[in-house]
Design a protein around this motif. Sequence first.
Motif, PDB file in Angstrom:
ATOM      1  N   SER A   1      -1.420   5.627  -3.932  1.00  0.00           N
ATOM      2  CA  SER A   1      -2.042   6.925  -4.178  1.00  0.00           C
ATOM      3  C   SER A   1      -0.990   7.939  -4.601  1.00  0.00           C
TER       4      SER A   1
ATOM      5  N   TRP B   1       4.204  -2.338 -15.643  1.00  0.00           N
ATOM      6  CA  TRP B   1       4.069  -3.097 -14.412  1.00  0.00           C
ATOM      7  C   TRP B   1       5.139  -4.169 -14.280  1.00  0.00           C
TER       8      TRP B   1
ATOM      9  N   SER C   1       0.826  -1.198   0.000  1.00  0.00           N
ATOM     10  CA  SER C   1       0.000   0.000   0.000  1.00  0.00           C
ATOM     11  C   SER C   1       0.861   1.250   0.000  1.00  0.00           C
TER      12      SER C   1
ATOM     13  N   TYR D   1      -1.083  -7.927  -4.270  1.00  0.00           N
ATOM     14  CA  TYR D   1      -1.923  -6.750  -4.502  1.00  0.00           C
ATOM     15  C   TYR D   1      -1.095  -5.505  -4.205  1.00  0.00           C
ATOM     16  N   TRP D   2      -0.971  -4.639  -5.211  1.00  0.00           N
ATOM     17  CA  TRP D   2      -0.197  -3.400  -5.092  1.00  0.00           C
ATOM     18  C   TRP D   2      -1.119  -2.218  -5.372  1.00  0.00           C
ATOM     19  N   PHE D   3      -1.190  -1.305  -4.421  1.00  0.00           N
ATOM     20  CA  PHE D   3      -2.015  -0.106  -4.584  1.00  0.00           C
ATOM     21  C   PHE D   3      -1.207   1.107  -4.161  1.00  0.00           C
TER      22      PHE D   3
ATOM     23  N   GLU E   1      -2.588  -8.225  -8.854  1.00  0.00           N
ATOM     24  CA  GLU E   1      -3.469  -7.074  -9.101  1.00  0.00           C
ATOM     25  C   GLU E   1      -2.737  -5.787  -8.754  1.00  0.00           C
ATOM     26  N   PHE E   2      -2.752  -4.839  -9.710  1.00  0.00           N
ATOM     27  CA  PHE E   2      -2.151  -3.531  -9.497  1.00  0.00           C
ATOM     28  C   PHE E   2      -3.226  -2.478  -9.650  1.00  0.00           C
ATOM     29  N   ASN E   3      -3.280  -1.541  -8.710  1.00  0.00           N
ATOM     30  CA  ASN E   3      -4.283  -0.482  -8.736  1.00  0.00           C
ATOM     31  C   ASN E   3      -3.572   0.830  -8.426  1.00  0.00           C
ATOM     32  N   ALA E   4      -3.448   1.659  -9.458  1.00  0.00           N
ATOM     33  CA  ALA E   4      -2.723   2.921  -9.295  1.00  0.00           C
ATOM     34  C   ALA E   4      -3.642   4.113  -9.113  1.00  0.00           C
ATOM     35  N   GLY E   5      -4.917   3.868  -8.862  1.00  0.00           N
ATOM     36  CA  GLY E   5      -5.832   4.980  -8.666  1.00  0.00           C
ATOM     37  C   GLY E   5      -6.064   5.749  -9.962  1.00  0.00           C
ATOM     38  N   THR E   6      -6.438   7.005  -9.843  1.00  0.00           N
ATOM     39  CA  THR E   6      -6.796   7.792 -11.030  1.00  0.00           C
ATOM     40  C   THR E   6      -5.761   8.852 -11.383  1.00  0.00           C
TER      41      THR E   6
END
Length: 201
Positions: A160, A194, A132, A156-158, A182-187
């Motif tokens: 902000s 990746w 995180s 899982y990588w997130f 799963e990678f989530n880089a926000g907006t």
Amino acid sequence: INYITANHLTLWIPKGTYKITDKLEFPVSNSWGIDSDKGAIISQATSGKSIFHIGHADTWDFTFSNLTLQWTSQQTSASAFDFTYIDGVLSNGVYEFELRNITVTNAYRVIDNFGTDMMSVWGATFRQMIASDCDSFCYLNGTDGANPNLHFDHIYWFTSRTTANTVITIGRPDGLLFNNIEFNAGTDLPLVAWLMMAPLS
């Protein structure tokens, strides 16, 4: 640390928050572990300091599991698992180990071996890990030797952050396995690669 590594034991950390001010160094060793009941939080109070440093080649057969690792602010150089080389046969590296059920917050990298001499990290499993607000998840290269047989399972990588590096970088790879990543880089984060796999210099 010296006791459990010398006697091939597992250190059980009870539930609670443990503040450290320097990185925790491990000697050349094998057949040991660090574990908890998922309630143990290790909080690095010194910015720029990694949490675990395993830098002696021929350290092998160890496990870290059920831990939360954190900094109070986003880091620009410190990693949770720092494999920066200290001594030993560089190409032998660190090998046959597992990181499991680990949550990391505010690290620069979760796993890292960046340095002037980068020793091999191989035969390792990274399973059920959450990153995180980390700049990237993994950077492994090799000055003398490769990084074969790495298994990434349920990662899982997130973040902000508004900037970030390649999420996973592996130099001289061989025998990689990826499962449920799963990678989530926000907006706000621009598109970044990746995964990078190359014979990096």
